[in-house]
Design a protein around this motif. Sequence first.
Motif, PDB file in Angstrom:
ATOM      1  N   ASP A  80       0.459  -4.918  -9.023  1.00  0.00           N
ATOM      2  CA  ASP A  80      -0.017  -3.778  -8.212  1.00  0.00           C
ATOM      3  C   ASP A  80       1.050  -3.359  -7.201  1.00  0.00           C
ATOM      4  O   ASP A  80       1.294  -2.179  -6.969  1.00  0.00           O
ATOM      5  CB  ASP A  80      -1.272  -4.151  -7.401  1.00  0.00           C
ATOM      6  CG  ASP A  80      -2.514  -4.337  -8.246  1.00  0.00           C
ATOM      7  OD1 ASP A  80      -2.555  -3.817  -9.372  1.00  0.00           O
ATOM      8  OD2 ASP A  80      -3.448  -4.996  -7.746  1.00  0.00           O
ATOM      9  N   ASN A  81       1.666  -4.365  -6.592  1.00  0.00           N
ATOM     10  CA  ASN A  81       2.628  -4.110  -5.513  1.00  0.00           C
ATOM     11  C   ASN A  81       3.847  -3.331  -6.025  1.00  0.00           C
ATOM     12  O   ASN A  81       4.314  -2.394  -5.373  1.00  0.00           O
ATOM     13  CB  ASN A  81       3.055  -5.462  -4.916  1.00  0.00           C
ATOM     14  CG  ASN A  81       3.915  -5.319  -3.694  1.00  0.00           C
ATOM     15  OD1 ASN A  81       3.639  -4.474  -2.834  1.00  0.00           O
ATOM     16  ND2 ASN A  81       4.958  -6.128  -3.590  1.00  0.00           N
ATOM     17  N   ILE A  82       4.328  -3.678  -7.197  1.00  0.00           N
ATOM     18  CA  ILE A  82       5.511  -2.977  -7.736  1.00  0.00           C
ATOM     19  C   ILE A  82       5.111  -1.611  -8.298  1.00  0.00           C
ATOM     20  O   ILE A  82       5.897  -0.655  -8.274  1.00  0.00           O
ATOM     21  CB  ILE A  82       6.203  -3.836  -8.820  1.00  0.00           C
ATOM     22  CG1 ILE A  82       6.582  -5.218  -8.273  1.00  0.00           C
ATOM     23  CG2 ILE A  82       7.445  -3.121  -9.363  1.00  0.00           C
ATOM     24  CD1 ILE A  82       7.598  -5.215  -7.157  1.00  0.00           C
ATOM     25  N   SER A 107       5.285   3.096  -2.841  1.00  0.00           N
ATOM     26  CA  SER A 107       5.169   3.699  -1.502  1.00  0.00           C
ATOM     27  C   SER A 107       5.200   2.583  -0.453  1.00  0.00           C
ATOM     28  O   SER A 107       5.471   2.834   0.719  1.00  0.00           O
ATOM     29  CB  SER A 107       3.880   4.521  -1.370  1.00  0.00           C
ATOM     30  OG  SER A 107       2.751   3.682  -1.340  1.00  0.00           O
ATOM     31  N   HIS A 108       4.956   1.337  -0.913  1.00  0.00           N
ATOM     32  CA  HIS A 108       4.894   0.233   0.060  1.00  0.00           C
ATOM     33  C   HIS A 108       6.247  -0.042   0.718  1.00  0.00           C
ATOM     34  O   HIS A 108       6.292  -0.698   1.759  1.00  0.00           O
ATOM     35  CB  HIS A 108       4.326  -1.034  -0.605  1.00  0.00           C
ATOM     36  CG  HIS A 108       5.326  -1.906  -1.315  1.00  0.00           C
ATOM     37  ND1 HIS A 108       5.426  -1.968  -2.681  1.00  0.00           N
ATOM     38  CD2 HIS A 108       6.264  -2.757  -0.846  1.00  0.00           C
ATOM     39  CE1 HIS A 108       6.372  -2.830  -3.020  1.00  0.00           C
ATOM     40  NE2 HIS A 108       6.904  -3.313  -1.925  1.00  0.00           N
ATOM     41  N   ILE A 109       7.334   0.456   0.151  1.00  0.00           N
ATOM     42  CA  ILE A 109       8.630   0.126   0.760  1.00  0.00           C
ATOM     43  C   ILE A 109       8.752   0.715   2.166  1.00  0.00           C
ATOM     44  O   ILE A 109       9.479   0.188   2.987  1.00  0.00           O
ATOM     45  CB  ILE A 109       9.840   0.548  -0.122  1.00  0.00           C
ATOM     46  CG1 ILE A 109       9.945   2.057  -0.277  1.00  0.00           C
ATOM     47  CG2 ILE A 109       9.789  -0.154  -1.464  1.00  0.00           C
ATOM     48  CD1 ILE A 109      11.188   2.483  -1.055  1.00  0.00           C
ATOM     49  N   LEU A 121       6.286  -2.006   4.250  1.00  0.00           N
ATOM     50  CA  LEU A 121       6.682  -3.410   4.265  1.00  0.00           C
ATOM     51  C   LEU A 121       8.177  -3.590   4.488  1.00  0.00           C
ATOM     52  O   LEU A 121       8.608  -4.601   5.022  1.00  0.00           O
ATOM     53  CB  LEU A 121       6.318  -4.063   2.928  1.00  0.00           C
ATOM     54  CG  LEU A 121       4.911  -4.603   2.760  1.00  0.00           C
ATOM     55  CD1 LEU A 121       4.773  -5.232   1.385  1.00  0.00           C
ATOM     56  CD2 LEU A 121       4.569  -5.607   3.833  1.00  0.00           C
ATOM     57  N   HIS A 122       8.962  -2.633   4.033  1.00  0.00           N
ATOM     58  CA  HIS A 122      10.419  -2.812   4.057  1.00  0.00           C
ATOM     59  C   HIS A 122      11.087  -1.664   4.812  1.00  0.00           C
ATOM     60  O   HIS A 122      12.128  -1.153   4.384  1.00  0.00           O
ATOM     61  CB  HIS A 122      10.973  -2.855   2.628  1.00  0.00           C
ATOM     62  CG  HIS A 122      10.244  -3.746   1.685  1.00  0.00           C
ATOM     63  ND1 HIS A 122      10.074  -5.098   1.918  1.00  0.00           N
ATOM     64  CD2 HIS A 122       9.629  -3.511   0.489  1.00  0.00           C
ATOM     65  CE1 HIS A 122       9.400  -5.635   0.901  1.00  0.00           C
ATOM     66  NE2 HIS A 122       9.112  -4.692   0.026  1.00  0.00           N
ATOM     67  N   SER A 123      10.487  -1.248   5.926  1.00  0.00           N
ATOM     68  CA  SER A 123      10.981  -0.043   6.596  1.00  0.00           C
ATOM     69  C   SER A 123      12.421  -0.196   7.087  1.00  0.00           C
ATOM     70  O   SER A 123      13.167   0.779   7.154  1.00  0.00           O
ATOM     71  CB  SER A 123      10.056   0.330   7.757  1.00  0.00           C
ATOM     72  OG  SER A 123       9.959  -0.758   8.648  1.00  0.00           O
ATOM     73  N   GLU A 178       8.645 -10.376   3.399  1.00  0.00           N
ATOM     74  CA  GLU A 178       7.795  -9.197   3.617  1.00  0.00           C
ATOM     75  C   GLU A 178       6.751  -9.042   2.504  1.00  0.00           C
ATOM     76  O   GLU A 178       5.569  -8.871   2.785  1.00  0.00           O
ATOM     77  CB  GLU A 178       8.683  -7.944   3.747  1.00  0.00           C
ATOM     78  CG  GLU A 178       9.539  -8.022   5.011  1.00  0.00           C
ATOM     79  CD  GLU A 178      10.651  -6.996   5.116  1.00  0.00           C
ATOM     80  OE1 GLU A 178      11.262  -6.910   6.191  1.00  0.00           O
ATOM     81  OE2 GLU A 178      10.950  -6.283   4.139  1.00  0.00           O
ATOM     82  N   ASP A 179       7.171  -9.108   1.224  1.00  0.00           N
ATOM     83  CA  ASP A 179       6.175  -8.970   0.137  1.00  0.00           C
ATOM     84  C   ASP A 179       5.264 -10.198   0.043  1.00  0.00           C
ATOM     85  O   ASP A 179       4.042 -10.055  -0.042  1.00  0.00           O
ATOM     86  CB  ASP A 179       6.870  -8.785  -1.218  1.00  0.00           C
ATOM     87  CG  ASP A 179       7.494  -7.418  -1.350  1.00  0.00           C
ATOM     88  OD1 ASP A 179       6.748  -6.426  -1.370  1.00  0.00           O
ATOM     89  OD2 ASP A 179       8.724  -7.336  -1.427  1.00  0.00           O
ATOM     90  N   LEU A 180       5.861 -11.387   0.010  1.00  0.00           N
ATOM     91  CA  LEU A 180       5.050 -12.582  -0.241  1.00  0.00           C
ATOM     92  C   LEU A 180       3.953 -12.808   0.800  1.00  0.00           C
ATOM     93  O   LEU A 180       2.804 -13.085   0.422  1.00  0.00           O
ATOM     94  CB  LEU A 180       5.948 -13.817  -0.379  1.00  0.00           C
ATOM     95  CG  LEU A 180       6.250 -14.226  -1.835  1.00  0.00           C
ATOM     96  CD1 LEU A 180       6.934 -13.114  -2.594  1.00  0.00           C
ATOM     97  CD2 LEU A 180       7.075 -15.494  -1.889  1.00  0.00           C
TER      98      LEU A 180
END
Length: 240
Positions: A41-43, A47-49, A52-54, A186-188
């Motif tokens: 789901d995450n990949i 848009s999550h970047i 989570l990874h701003s 960040e993801d985990l």
Amino acid sequence: MGDAERADETLIPCFERMAPDEWFVGKDYLHVLSNYQLDVDNIMDLSHIDYLHSGTLGSPGSESAETEVRQEGDTVYSLRLVRNERLSPELEKRNGVEPGSRFDRWLDVRWEPPGVMELIVGRAPTGNPEPRNVGNAMYFFHLFTPESETTTHYWFAVSKHKSGGEAAKEAVSSDIQFLKKPFETEDLPMLEAQQRTMGCDADFWELKPVLLSVDGPGVRARRVLDALIKAEQEAAEVGQ
Ligand SMILES: [Fe+2]
């Protein structure tokens, strides 16, 4: 997970850009305390970047991407194009681009069941109506193997064609080191918090998740997988 007797190497999808005779492939591994479908789901929703990874992989503006979900057989594509984007200062530095440059950037994911994915990230100077036809691309791989209902082996990789010589070889090694940190820190934590919130044996759909438009590709992949699992279970019942 699963019946080892039924493992069939011929079903492993081909990722030709990981072929070591033609490509330098940088690889690494993380053990994730979440179900592999959450990892998928995450990949499928990149848009999550921006959230989570701003500071590393994301940039303001990605929320207004042009997106498309496409299915060919059991393969699902999650396509994403952000126009007129400024890369994060970190990415500007890593890619050697003039600070403040504007690009059209695409992040196109190909998902193969149960959870192996190729991600093509490319960019072109902003302004071309078809940036994918004129820009340069990089290739990433997210390979999720379920270990148990709530844990996953996560192999990830980046590749560059060997025609790039020694610089390409060094780049894949540097890229994989760079990527591991946001994945791990960040993801985990987010994925593992999701799993803890859901509990160990809850059925995903019975939890009645609120779905947003960005969840379209992930939901499509889940539907394909649900159908494959159901067909396999029915075939097993018939064979008993
Ligand atoms: Fe991420």
